[in-house]
Design an enzyme around this catalytic site. Sequence first.
Site, PDB file in Angstrom:
ATOM      1  N   LYS A  85       8.949  -7.784  -5.399  1.00 44.06           N
ATOM      2  CA  LYS A  85       8.363  -8.027  -4.077  1.00 44.06           C
ATOM      3  C   LYS A  85       7.322  -9.139  -4.147  1.00 44.06           C
ATOM      4  CE  LYS A  85       9.177  -3.996  -1.509  1.00 44.06           C
ATOM      5  NZ  LYS A  85       8.548  -3.549  -0.315  1.00 44.06           N
ATOM      6  N   LYS A 135      15.549 -11.030  -1.081  1.00 45.96           N
ATOM      7  CA  LYS A 135      15.448  -9.723  -0.433  1.00 45.96           C
ATOM      8  C   LYS A 135      15.079  -9.999   1.022  1.00 45.96           C
ATOM      9  CE  LYS A 135      13.545  -5.118  -1.076  1.00 45.96           C
ATOM     10  NZ  LYS A 135      13.271  -4.842   0.320  1.00 45.96           N
ATOM     11  N   GLU A 193      19.033 -12.701  -5.967  1.00 45.30           N
ATOM     12  CA  GLU A 193      19.241 -12.889  -4.518  1.00 45.30           C
ATOM     13  C   GLU A 193      17.910 -12.803  -3.787  1.00 45.30           C
ATOM     14  OE1 GLU A 193      21.789  -9.693  -3.312  1.00 45.30           O
ATOM     15  OE2 GLU A 193      23.387 -10.308  -4.678  1.00 45.30           O
ATOM     16  N   LEU A 195      15.930   0.517  -3.367  1.00 44.35           N
ATOM     17  CA  LEU A 195      15.854  -0.131  -4.670  1.00 44.35           C
ATOM     18  C   LEU A 195      14.519   0.179  -5.321  1.00 44.35           C
ATOM     19  CD1 LEU A 195      17.150  -3.699  -3.716  1.00 44.35           C
ATOM     20  CD2 LEU A 195      18.320  -2.024  -5.148  1.00 44.35           C
ATOM     21  N   TYR A 243      25.177  -8.683   1.354  1.00 46.82           N
ATOM     22  CA  TYR A 243      24.854  -8.768  -0.075  1.00 46.82           C
ATOM     23  C   TYR A 243      25.461  -7.678  -0.959  1.00 46.82           C
ATOM     24  CZ  TYR A 243      21.162  -5.866   2.009  1.00 46.82           C
ATOM     25  OH  TYR A 243      20.469  -4.931   2.732  1.00 46.82           O
ATOM     26  N   ARG A 277      21.129   2.394   8.323  1.00 47.53           N
ATOM     27  CA  ARG A 277      20.890   3.185   7.125  1.00 47.53           C
ATOM     28  C   ARG A 277      20.588   4.636   7.463  1.00 47.53           C
ATOM     29  NH1 ARG A 277      16.878   2.480   2.023  1.00 47.53           N
ATOM     30  NH2 ARG A 277      15.184   3.113   3.375  1.00 47.53           N
ATOM     31  N   GLU A 328       0.840  -1.207   0.000  1.00 47.70           N
ATOM     32  CA  GLU A 328       0.000   0.000   0.000  1.00 47.70           C
ATOM     33  C   GLU A 328       0.876   1.258   0.000  1.00 47.70           C
ATOM     34  OE1 GLU A 328      -3.969  -1.181   2.504  1.00 47.70           O
ATOM     35  OE2 GLU A 328      -2.058  -1.550   3.462  1.00 47.70           O
ATOM     36  N   PHE A 329       1.959   1.183   0.783  1.00 43.71           N
ATOM     37  CA  PHE A 329       2.884   2.319   0.849  1.00 43.71           C
ATOM     38  C   PHE A 329       3.492   2.579  -0.529  1.00 43.71           C
ATOM     39  CE2 PHE A 329       6.980   4.323   1.436  1.00 43.71           C
ATOM     40  CZ  PHE A 329       6.704   5.305   2.392  1.00 43.71           C
ATOM     41  N   CYS A 354     -21.117  -1.762  25.635  1.00 44.08           N
ATOM     42  CA  CYS A 354     -22.223  -2.238  26.447  1.00 44.08           C
ATOM     43  C   CYS A 354     -22.130  -1.495  27.780  1.00 44.08           C
ATOM     44  CB  CYS A 354     -22.091  -3.749  26.662  1.00 44.08           C
ATOM     45  SG  CYS A 354     -23.157  -4.327  28.007  1.00 44.08           S
ATOM     46  N   LYS A 382      20.496  -8.026  -9.724  1.00 46.48           N
ATOM     47  CA  LYS A 382      21.567  -7.048  -9.899  1.00 46.48           C
ATOM     48  C   LYS A 382      22.362  -7.371 -11.149  1.00 46.48           C
ATOM     49  CE  LYS A 382      22.024  -6.671  -4.915  1.00 46.48           C
ATOM     50  NZ  LYS A 382      22.769  -7.077  -3.709  1.00 46.48           N
ATOM     51  N   ASP A 399      14.120  -9.482   4.816  1.00 49.56           N
ATOM     52  CA  ASP A 399      13.226  -8.498   5.422  1.00 49.56           C
ATOM     53  C   ASP A 399      13.680  -8.195   6.850  1.00 49.56           C
ATOM     54  OD1 ASP A 399      11.182  -6.750   5.485  1.00 49.56           O
ATOM     55  OD2 ASP A 399       9.590  -8.234   5.754  1.00 49.56           O
ATOM     56  N   CYS A 457     -26.090  -5.880  23.461  1.00 52.21           N
ATOM     57  CA  CYS A 457     -24.951  -6.693  23.889  1.00 52.21           C
ATOM     58  C   CYS A 457     -25.258  -8.170  23.652  1.00 52.21           C
ATOM     59  CB  CYS A 457     -24.651  -6.451  25.367  1.00 52.21           C
ATOM     60  SG  CYS A 457     -23.344  -7.540  25.979  1.00 52.21           S
ATOM     61  N   CYS A 513     -25.327  -9.849  27.482  1.00 52.10           N
ATOM     62  CA  CYS A 513     -26.298  -9.504  28.524  1.00 52.10           C
ATOM     63  C   CYS A 513     -27.556  -8.833  27.965  1.00 52.10           C
ATOM     64  CB  CYS A 513     -25.654  -8.620  29.588  1.00 52.10           C
ATOM     65  SG  CYS A 513     -25.400  -6.922  29.031  1.00 52.10           S
ATOM     66  N   CYS A 558     -22.659  -7.374  33.263  1.00 55.47           N
ATOM     67  CA  CYS A 558     -22.353  -8.090  32.020  1.00 55.47           C
ATOM     68  C   CYS A 558     -21.139  -8.996  32.256  1.00 55.47           C
ATOM     69  CB  CYS A 558     -22.087  -7.057  30.924  1.00 55.47           C
ATOM     70  SG  CYS A 558     -21.702  -7.768  29.331  1.00 55.47           S
TER      71      CYS A 558
HETATM   72  S1  IVH Z   1      21.084  -4.296  -2.525  1.00 62.09           S
HETATM   73  C1  IVH Z   1      22.093   0.040  -3.878  1.00 62.09           C
HETATM   74  N1  IVH Z   1      20.335  -6.724  -1.896  1.00 62.09           N
HETATM   75  O1  IVH Z   1      16.291  -3.768   0.656  1.00 62.09           O
HETATM   76  C2  IVH Z   1      21.397  -1.234  -3.576  1.00 62.09           C
HETATM   77  N2  IVH Z   1      19.311  -4.921  -0.722  1.00 62.09           N
HETATM   78  O2  IVH Z   1      14.719  -1.541  -0.747  1.00 62.09           O
HETATM   79  C3  IVH Z   1      21.739  -1.757  -2.251  1.00 62.09           C
HETATM   80  N3  IVH Z   1      17.708  -5.623   0.995  1.00 62.09           N
HETATM   81  O3  IVH Z   1      18.069  -0.936   1.655  1.00 62.09           O
HETATM   82  C4  IVH Z   1      20.815  -2.765  -1.742  1.00 62.09           C
HETATM   83  N4  IVH Z   1      17.934  -7.787   0.708  1.00 62.09           N
HETATM   84  O4  IVH Z   1      18.082  -2.958   3.224  1.00 62.09           O
HETATM   85  C5  IVH Z   1      20.162  -5.419  -1.651  1.00 62.09           C
HETATM   86  N5  IVH Z   1      19.828  -8.945  -1.434  1.00 62.09           N
HETATM   87  C6  IVH Z   1      19.645  -7.642  -1.175  1.00 62.09           C
HETATM   88  C7  IVH Z   1      18.750  -7.178  -0.194  1.00 62.09           C
HETATM   89  C8  IVH Z   1      18.606  -5.792   0.002  1.00 62.09           C
HETATM   90  C9  IVH Z   1      17.328  -6.839   1.407  1.00 62.09           C
HETATM   91  C10 IVH Z   1      17.162  -4.357   1.566  1.00 62.09           C
HETATM   92  C11 IVH Z   1      18.212  -3.324   1.868  1.00 62.09           C
HETATM   93  C12 IVH Z   1      17.860  -2.143   1.016  1.00 62.09           C
HETATM   94  C13 IVH Z   1      16.424  -2.380   0.707  1.00 62.09           C
HETATM   95  C14 IVH Z   1      16.064  -1.770  -0.632  1.00 62.09           C
END
Ligand code: IVH
Length: 670
Positions: free
Chosen positions: A312, A115, A113, A83, A225, A136, A35-36, A424, A288, A117, A406, A409, A430
């Site tokens: 995502k 991602k 790779e 990213l 990474y 960060r 959503e964001f 209530c 990448k 969380d 309610c 009750c 109750c």
């Molecule tokens: S590369 C310049 N690789 O996702 C690119 N980021 O939305 C550097 N993250 O700030 C990031 N897994 O905290 C990269 N395999 C992965 C990742 C990864 C998680 C996070 C990271 C980044 C955010 C980007």
Amino acid sequence: MTMSPKEEILYLRSELNRHNHNYYVNNAPEISDREFDEMMKKLERLEAEHPEYDDPLSPTRRVGSDLSRGFKQVAHIYPMLSLGNTYSIEEVDAWVKRTSTALAGQDVSIVGEMKFDGTGISLIYEHGRLVRAVTRGDGEKGDDVTENVKTIRSIPLQLSGDDWPEMFEIRGEIVMPWKAFERLNADRAFNEEPLFANPRNAAAGTIKLLNPAEVAARGLDAYLYYLLGENLPFDNHYDNMLAARRWGFKVSDAMTLMTSIDQVDAFINKWDTARKELPVATDGLVFKVNSLRQQLNLGFTAKSPRWAIAYKFAAERALTRLRFVSFDVGRLGYITPVANLDPVLLSGTVVKRASLHNEDIMTTLDIHEDDMLYVEKGGEIIPKITGVELSEREPGAKPVVFVSHCPVCGSPLVRVEGEAAWICPNKDGCPPQIIGRLEHFVGRRMMNIDGIGEETAAALYAAGLVRNIADFYDLKASDLMKLEGFGRRSAERVIEGIEASKSVGFERVLYALSIPFVGETTAKKIARTVKSLDNLMAMTPEQLESIEDVGKKIAVSIADYFASPEKREMIERLRRAGVTLAIDEDEDAEGKTDLLAGKTFVISGVFARHSRDEYKALIERNGGKNVGSISKKTDYVLAGENMGPAKLEKATALGIPIIDEDTFLAMIGQ
Ligand code: IVH
């Protein structure tokens, strides 16, 4: 109602700022990442269409911030960007094609790779040793959390081998594995502390704890990474990461080198499901461009590299049939609608119930009888209903309406002024409200009576042994032994617990009474101000309002509570039983500690939880010293909102830690 483009831009900016704050500062997001991201994309599009409303401070121009006071801030050598992301496989394919075209048809290898969380981290190594770890932050500068990071066992403090550059940076993600996350939340539930919504928030919150020993106990992990520096061993990302793995870093086995779009698509299809088997949370994949020379050619946009893209995962969603909507009645009479569902498997657990929160949310979803409902979890632990599958609705199905009476009750419900909630009003008749208050009364943070939980409270009520909180003090071991599951030993232990509860202190008793709107913090504040229950009961609403943080709503609620003859009678019985109903000198002395012994504080700004005077008292009570101005000898600056700029400058120049009130309260164990 439709908004003009300008109104919509301003609206989206303010909403995105609010959500950024919820995410990065409060670690408590209200909306999903998706959503964001959608809101952000919409704003980006509108800003592109209407450059006349440009604003250099728009949320589209920054990456969000997790900076918090209490840590030294350090500038990043290379900015930490985010990213570009997408939820569609087609867009990933389009990105691969785009990069090939931009590179004039050169061969392009792609590294896929996970991602992870968690929360991003930058590690600096010099001569093979970890010298600094920085969050960060706002992308330009972050918090120095080196001491905390050193507690993460998978991060090498001293590297293996000898082919590492003299100085380099490596970036990765600090994560909290599912197992550690579940353990942490179980502990927090036991202590009645708020739960972390997901491992990401838990990891982000943990790395910012001020006590490294506490961090060490929480079982964090880290995957690396991204290698940066002047003299990297190879000219491509993949080989550099393999080198990093040899030096001792945890580099995910999922990392895969690919040379075609088909391989990229297969990688997505595999991990869309295989990721569920991983020990840590992931929210997508990252692709990448492998060659560092090609990365350099592609370069960056203002926010993210063109040489990488994140795919995502969609939040896990299931479709299941509504059996019926039930209405829960809470301790304070609030009615919560709950969807009872055909059991459905979602992210590894079976979901049968999901809260619909309140009437407004229920009405917006427009739920009808027997509807097929979408349930989502998306990294969160509490499932929520996100929509209705209209094509599955039975013809003639009736809308589900909120109850008017309610469900337990039968009393007509009343709407709480200014809220979407119904309650209530039958507080003393109750059963779920009475049982809820009994349960609250014995809870750990209230009277802390061991051996009585939810079930025992309900059983005591059902057996007619306890009808209000004063009845606990008339219980005998033989009464408890009439209940299932109680023997002599366990019954006697409860009686001992009840005896001990008499001296928990007035602050806790006041909170334990379940006076509407009097939460833990308010109860403490009132108790410390008025000193005794007798003083409190004698106060008019106007006098009550003069207590700091007590507004009209709370004042009226307190006055109403004590106006009831039944409540006064109950309090007399508590008094006769010997429950502490005042703060005495001894109790004051009990609050004294040496936690801040030898530490000098300067207080500046305006605070939310206590007044400045209360903070001064807290510092002294815990053995610390207050001084008016900052010097080399100052240990901490306790800063609220609007701290004076001169003080801020001086504290920063002298490198004195600036802490906020939550941090301070944590230091003294509150
Ligand atoms: S590369 C310049 N690789 O996702 C690119 N980021 O939305 C550097 N993250 O700030 C990031 N897994 O905290 C990269 N395999 C992965 C990742 C990864 C998680 C996070 C990271 C980044 C955010 C980007």
